[in-house]
Design a protein around this motif. Structure first.
Motif, PDB file in Angstrom:
ATOM      1  N   ALA A 137      -7.755   9.506  28.265  1.00 52.81           N
ATOM      2  CA  ALA A 137      -8.976  10.323  28.231  1.00 52.81           C
ATOM      3  C   ALA A 137      -9.692  10.165  26.899  1.00 52.81           C
ATOM      4  O   ALA A 137     -10.910  10.008  26.849  1.00 52.81           O
ATOM      5  CB  ALA A 137      -8.643  11.796  28.499  1.00 52.81           C
ATOM      6  N   LEU A 138      -8.929  10.192  25.817  1.00 52.21           N
ATOM      7  CA  LEU A 138      -9.531  10.050  24.484  1.00 52.21           C
ATOM      8  C   LEU A 138     -10.161   8.673  24.307  1.00 52.21           C
ATOM      9  O   LEU A 138     -11.246   8.553  23.721  1.00 52.21           O
ATOM     10  CB  LEU A 138      -8.487  10.312  23.402  1.00 52.21           C
ATOM     11  CG  LEU A 138      -7.881  11.716  23.390  1.00 52.21           C
ATOM     12  CD1 LEU A 138      -6.817  11.828  22.298  1.00 52.21           C
ATOM     13  CD2 LEU A 138      -8.941  12.783  23.234  1.00 52.21           C
ATOM     14  N   ALA A 139      -9.509   7.632  24.824  1.00 56.73           N
ATOM     15  CA  ALA A 139     -10.071   6.279  24.734  1.00 56.73           C
ATOM     16  C   ALA A 139     -11.370   6.193  25.537  1.00 56.73           C
ATOM     17  O   ALA A 139     -12.358   5.599  25.079  1.00 56.73           O
ATOM     18  CB  ALA A 139      -9.056   5.253  25.235  1.00 56.73           C
ATOM     19  N   LEU A 140     -11.378   6.786  26.719  1.00 61.05           N
ATOM     20  CA  LEU A 140     -12.580   6.801  27.551  1.00 61.05           C
ATOM     21  C   LEU A 140     -13.722   7.521  26.847  1.00 61.05           C
ATOM     22  O   LEU A 140     -14.860   7.027  26.805  1.00 61.05           O
ATOM     23  CB  LEU A 140     -12.255   7.542  28.851  1.00 61.05           C
ATOM     24  CG  LEU A 140     -12.626   6.850  30.119  1.00 61.05           C
ATOM     25  CD1 LEU A 140     -11.352   6.600  30.915  1.00 61.05           C
ATOM     26  CD2 LEU A 140     -13.541   7.726  30.915  1.00 61.05           C
ATOM     27  N   LEU A 141     -13.430   8.696  26.308  1.00 66.40           N
ATOM     28  CA  LEU A 141     -14.450   9.472  25.597  1.00 66.40           C
ATOM     29  C   LEU A 141     -14.966   8.715  24.374  1.00 66.40           C
ATOM     30  O   LEU A 141     -16.168   8.734  24.090  1.00 66.40           O
ATOM     31  CB  LEU A 141     -13.900  10.837  25.190  1.00 66.40           C
ATOM     32  CG  LEU A 141     -13.653  11.812  26.344  1.00 66.40           C
ATOM     33  CD1 LEU A 141     -12.769  12.964  25.884  1.00 66.40           C
ATOM     34  CD2 LEU A 141     -14.974  12.325  26.912  1.00 66.40           C
ATOM     35  N   GLY A 142     -14.073   8.032  23.657  1.00 63.71           N
ATOM     36  CA  GLY A 142     -14.490   7.251  22.488  1.00 63.71           C
ATOM     37  C   GLY A 142     -15.407   6.105  22.862  1.00 63.71           C
ATOM     38  O   GLY A 142     -16.429   5.870  22.203  1.00 63.71           O
ATOM     39  N   ALA A 143     -15.065   5.395  23.926  1.00 62.68           N
ATOM     40  CA  ALA A 143     -15.912   4.288  24.379  1.00 62.68           C
ATOM     41  C   ALA A 143     -17.256   4.812  24.885  1.00 62.68           C
ATOM     42  O   ALA A 143     -18.309   4.218  24.614  1.00 62.68           O
ATOM     43  CB  ALA A 143     -15.197   3.501  25.470  1.00 62.68           C
ATOM     44  N   GLY A 144     -17.222   5.929  25.601  1.00 64.89           N
ATOM     45  CA  GLY A 144     -18.461   6.527  26.087  1.00 64.89           C
ATOM     46  C   GLY A 144     -19.362   6.980  24.958  1.00 64.89           C
ATOM     47  O   GLY A 144     -20.581   6.801  25.004  1.00 64.89           O
ATOM     48  N   ARG A 145     -18.764   7.555  23.925  1.00 61.20           N
ATOM     49  CA  ARG A 145     -19.532   7.998  22.750  1.00 61.20           C
ATOM     50  C   ARG A 145     -20.203   6.805  22.074  1.00 61.20           C
ATOM     51  O   ARG A 145     -21.382   6.861  21.732  1.00 61.20           O
ATOM     52  CB  ARG A 145     -18.616   8.709  21.762  1.00 61.20           C
ATOM     53  CG  ARG A 145     -19.312   9.192  20.499  1.00 61.20           C
ATOM     54  CD  ARG A 145     -18.328   9.629  19.412  1.00 61.20           C
ATOM     55  NE  ARG A 145     -17.340  10.559  19.873  1.00 61.20           N
ATOM     56  CZ  ARG A 145     -17.299  11.848  19.532  1.00 61.20           C
ATOM     57  NH1 ARG A 145     -18.213  12.345  18.733  1.00 61.20           N
ATOM     58  NH2 ARG A 145     -16.336  12.619  19.978  1.00 61.20           N
ATOM     59  N   ALA A 146     -19.450   5.731  21.875  1.00 60.51           N
ATOM     60  CA  ALA A 146     -20.004   4.542  21.215  1.00 60.51           C
ATOM     61  C   ALA A 146     -21.175   3.975  22.020  1.00 60.51           C
ATOM     62  O   ALA A 146     -22.224   3.624  21.455  1.00 60.51           O
ATOM     63  CB  ALA A 146     -18.916   3.490  21.026  1.00 60.51           C
ATOM     64  N   ALA A 147     -21.011   3.908  23.337  1.00 58.35           N
ATOM     65  CA  ALA A 147     -22.087   3.393  24.187  1.00 58.35           C
ATOM     66  C   ALA A 147     -23.303   4.319  24.139  1.00 58.35           C
ATOM     67  O   ALA A 147     -24.448   3.850  24.081  1.00 58.35           O
ATOM     68  CB  ALA A 147     -21.589   3.227  25.617  1.00 58.35           C
ATOM     69  N   LEU A 148     -23.074   5.645  24.147  1.00 53.98           N
ATOM     70  CA  LEU A 148     -24.188   6.584  24.068  1.00 53.98           C
ATOM     71  C   LEU A 148     -24.953   6.394  22.761  1.00 53.98           C
ATOM     72  O   LEU A 148     -26.185   6.408  22.756  1.00 53.98           O
ATOM     73  CB  LEU A 148     -23.699   8.028  24.200  1.00 53.98           C
ATOM     74  CG  LEU A 148     -24.804   9.086  24.115  1.00 53.98           C
ATOM     75  CD1 LEU A 148     -25.775   8.964  25.278  1.00 53.98           C
ATOM     76  CD2 LEU A 148     -24.203  10.487  24.060  1.00 53.98           C
ATOM     77  N   HIS A 149     -24.240   6.204  21.666  1.00 56.73           N
ATOM     78  CA  HIS A 149     -24.919   5.984  20.387  1.00 56.73           C
ATOM     79  C   HIS A 149     -25.808   4.746  20.459  1.00 56.73           C
ATOM     80  O   HIS A 149     -26.938   4.763  19.958  1.00 56.73           O
ATOM     81  CB  HIS A 149     -23.891   5.866  19.258  1.00 56.73           C
ATOM     82  CG  HIS A 149     -23.414   7.202  18.764  1.00 56.73           C
ATOM     83  ND1 HIS A 149     -23.672   7.664  17.495  1.00 56.73           N
ATOM     84  CD2 HIS A 149     -22.704   8.178  19.382  1.00 56.73           C
ATOM     85  CE1 HIS A 149     -23.145   8.863  17.343  1.00 56.73           C
ATOM     86  NE2 HIS A 149     -22.541   9.201  18.479  1.00 56.73           N
ATOM     87  N   GLU A 150     -25.317   3.678  21.076  1.00 57.44           N
ATOM     88  CA  GLU A 150     -26.133   2.463  21.254  1.00 57.44           C
ATOM     89  C   GLU A 150     -27.355   2.755  22.115  1.00 57.44           C
ATOM     90  O   GLU A 150     -28.466   2.305  21.811  1.00 57.44           O
ATOM     91  CB  GLU A 150     -25.316   1.366  21.935  1.00 57.44           C
ATOM     92  CG  GLU A 150     -24.248   0.736  21.089  1.00 57.44           C
ATOM     93  CD  GLU A 150     -23.422  -0.264  21.895  1.00 57.44           C
ATOM     94  OE1 GLU A 150     -23.904  -0.757  22.952  1.00 57.44           O
ATOM     95  OE2 GLU A 150     -22.288  -0.553  21.478  1.00 57.44           O
ATOM     96  N   ASP A 151     -27.144   3.468  23.212  1.00 55.29           N
ATOM     97  CA  ASP A 151     -28.231   3.748  24.142  1.00 55.29           C
ATOM     98  C   ASP A 151     -29.291   4.646  23.522  1.00 55.29           C
ATOM     99  O   ASP A 151     -30.489   4.444  23.750  1.00 55.29           O
ATOM    100  CB  ASP A 151     -27.685   4.373  25.429  1.00 55.29           C
ATOM    101  CG  ASP A 151     -26.779   3.418  26.190  1.00 55.29           C
ATOM    102  OD1 ASP A 151     -26.901   2.193  26.000  1.00 55.29           O
ATOM    103  OD2 ASP A 151     -25.933   3.912  26.966  1.00 55.29           O
TER     104      ASP A 151
END
Length: 154
Positions: free
Chosen positions: A81-95
């Motif tokens: 879950a933490l890995a998923l949230l971390g990847a999602g956060r990074a992608a959101l920052h890019e977007d």
């Protein structure tokens, strides 16, 4: 007008809340559900899907495959879950960095009215992302409280 950093600060605070609750529940409860409800892992998976769908697919036109129904039934460990949230956060920052708030979304959802609030501009789409983050964090907080027996007395 809110700045990109301010907006991401709100999103990051919400995502920190998801991560904290997943840690607090631990592997024993991260997949637990209340009657008819969603698990912490399912909600984490769902909000990552929301961020990708709206921030990337709708706003930027970069299609990210998504199975919304499967998000709610997903299971895993706290570390996952933490890995998923971390990847999602990074992608959101890019977007968010790539967004032009006043411009129209590149790929509005088919069958939806483009004049609908939250679909007129990329900024509106991003507000919808935060709305989903906040709404489901509240749901997750209630779920955690019940699972851990933290319901305050009446």
């Amino acid at each position: 007008m809110i700045t990109t950093d301010e907006f991401l600060g709100y999103c990051d605070t919400a995502l920190d809340g998801y991560a904290a609750i997943c840690r607090e529940l631990g592997d024993d409860l991260v997949n637990a559900r209340l009657d008819g409800g969603n698990s912490a892992f399912g909600l984490a998976t769902h909000v990552v899907g929301v961020m990708a769908r709206w921030g990337r697919t709708v706003n930027r036109g970069i299609v990210v495959p998504r199975d919304r129904d499967a998000e709610f039934t997903a299971t895993g460990t706290v570390a996952e879950a933490l890995a998923l949230l971390g990847a999602g956060r990074a992608a959101l920052h890019e977007d968010v960095a790539a967004a032009v708030p006043a411009d129209a979304p590149a790929n509005p959802p088919p069958g939806r009215d483009r004049d609908e609030p939250g679909l007129r501009t990329q900024g509106g789409v991003l507000l919808h992302v935060y709305e989903e983050l906040a709404q489901h964090l509240g749901q997750l907080e209630v779920t955690r409280d019940v699972l851990l027996g933290r319901v305050p007395p009446r």
